[in-house]
Design a protein around this motif. Structure first.
Motif, PDB file in Angstrom:
ATOM      1  N   ALA A 128       8.153   5.073 -10.581  1.00 39.20           N
ATOM      2  CA  ALA A 128       6.767   5.347 -10.205  1.00 39.20           C
ATOM      3  C   ALA A 128       6.075   6.017 -11.384  1.00 39.20           C
ATOM      4  CB  ALA A 128       6.710   6.251  -8.983  1.00 39.20           C
ATOM      5  N   ILE A 129       4.967   5.456 -11.828  1.00 40.26           N
ATOM      6  CA  ILE A 129       4.292   5.996 -13.001  1.00 40.26           C
ATOM      7  C   ILE A 129       3.430   7.190 -12.600  1.00 40.26           C
ATOM      8  CG2 ILE A 129       4.303   3.684 -14.015  1.00 40.26           C
ATOM      9  CD1 ILE A 129       1.264   3.605 -13.596  1.00 40.26           C
ATOM     10  N   PRO A 130       3.131   8.071 -13.549  1.00 36.26           N
ATOM     11  CA  PRO A 130       2.263   9.204 -13.243  1.00 36.26           C
ATOM     12  C   PRO A 130       0.870   8.739 -12.816  1.00 36.26           C
ATOM     13  CG  PRO A 130       3.409   9.536 -15.338  1.00 36.26           C
ATOM     14  CD  PRO A 130       3.636   8.111 -14.935  1.00 36.26           C
ATOM     15  N   GLY A 131       0.217   9.540 -11.989  1.00 32.27           N
ATOM     16  CA  GLY A 131      -1.145   9.234 -11.580  1.00 32.27           C
ATOM     17  C   GLY A 131      -2.148   9.642 -12.648  1.00 32.27           C
ATOM     18  N   GLY A 132      -3.317   9.036 -12.575  1.00 34.12           N
ATOM     19  CA  GLY A 132      -4.423   9.426 -13.440  1.00 34.12           C
ATOM     20  C   GLY A 132      -4.318   8.997 -14.880  1.00 34.12           C
TER      21      GLY A 132
END
Length: 260
Positions: free
Chosen positions: A138-142
Motif C-alpha cells: 500500500a503506497i503512502p497517501g498524498g
C-alpha cells in the motif's frame, strides 16, 4: 473461458495484434531507438544507461533479439513486428518470478503508466498474489508527482491528473512512492511489477523488477539485457480493447500456479 494453451495464446496475440504485426510503425520504433542512443532521458525510462548505448544499431540489435522487431537497418518505414513466441517465453519467465513471490509470501508493488491498456492485467495479478498470501504494498497517501496525484486503483499505483488516469513514461511517480515508503519507515517491496518509467525507476534503485514494454520503448529491454530488470515482456501495451489481454493474463497466472 479455458486457460489457453501456448499455441492458442500465440494465435490470440497475433490475431489481436498484441504481438505479430503490431500497430506501432517502423519509423516510430527507429525514432525512439535513435533518441535513446542520443541520450534523451525521456526514453531511458528511469534507467541510467551512461554511454553504453550511443549506437542506434546496438539498440536495434537488442530489440530484434528480445522483442522480435526486424533487424534490417535498411527497413525504415512501414510495418514492424513483435515476435509472439518471445512474448510467451517472457510470460513464462515472469510466471516463474511470480511463483517465487507467492512461495515466499513476498511484498509486491504494482504500478502502471498505461492504465488504458494494462491496468486490469496488473490488478488481476495483484489479486492472485494476494490470494496466495503475498502482501500487496500500500503506497503512502498524498503523494504528488509530475503535477498529478499518485494513488492506487485495485492495488495498482497510477498517476491521476484532472480526474483522469494518466498515460506516463515518467519515473518520477515511482520515485515518489519509494521515497514515501522510506520516509514513513514502511517495508519496501521485494518485487515490483510495472511498466514504463515506473519499472525503470524501481529497477535502477535495485529492486527486483519485472515489466511489460512495447516495441517503441527499448529501455526496459536494454535493462533486461544488462541484468537491471529481471524480465521484460514484449507486447503492444495499448491495443483496441483491453479485454484482449485477458487470455494472456489467464495464461500467466496459470503458469505461475496462481488462481485465475
Amino acid at each position: 473461458m479455458p486457460i489457453p494453451s501456448r499455441a492458442a495464446l500465440v494465435e490470440h496475440l497475433v490475431r489481436t495484434r498484441i504481438a505479430g504485426d503490431v500497430a506501432t510503425p517502423r519509423d516510430n520504433n527507429l525514432s525512439h531507438y535513435r533518441k535513446l542512443a542520443n541520450g534523451d532521458r525521456h526514453y531511458w525510462l528511469g534507467l541510467e544507461l551512461g554511454d553504453r548505448w550511443t549506437d542506434e544499431q546496438d539498440v536495434l540489435a537488442v530489440m530484434a533479439e528480445r522483442c522480435g522487431v526486424s533487424d534490417d537497418p535498411e527497413h525504415r518505414a512501414g510495418q514492424d513486428t513483435i515476435d509472439p513466441e518471445l512474448t510467451v517465453a517472457a510470460l513464462d519467465r515472469l510466471a516463474a518470478r511470480l511463483r517465487k513471490a507467492a512461495a515466499g509470501k513476498e511484498r509486491v508493488l504494482f504500478a502502471t503508466g498505461h492504465p488504458g491498456g494494462l491496468l486490469d492485467a496488473h490488478r488481476r495479478t495483484a489479486d492472485a498474489l494476494r490470494a496466495a498470501g503475498c502482501e500487496i504494498v500500500a503506497i503512502p497517501g498524498g503523494l504528488i508527482a509530475d503535477e498529478g496525484m499518485v494513488f492506487q486503483v485495485g492495488g495498482v499505483a497510477v498517476l491521476e491528473r484532472g480526474a483522469t488516469l494518466w498515460h506516463t513514461h515518467s519515473p518520477v511517480p515511482m520515485a515518489a512512492i519509494l521515497d514515501g515508503l522510506a520516509r514513513d519507515g514502511s517495508p519496501l517491496p521485494d518485487l515490483v511489477v510495472a511498466d514504463h518509467g515506473w519499472a525503470g525507476c524501481a529497477a535502477q534503485r535495485g529492486f527486483d523488477t519485472v515489466g511489460y514494454a512495447d516495441s517503441n520503448d527499448p529501455a526496459l529491454f536494454i535493462g533486461e539485457a544488462e541484468g537491471t530488470l529481471q524480465v521484460t515482456v514484449p507486447l503492444d501495451d495499448h491495443v483496441f480493447d483491453p479485454r484482449f489481454y485477458e487470455p494472456m493474463t489467464d495464461y500467466l497466472l496459470d503458469a505461475a500456479g496462481l488462481p485465475v
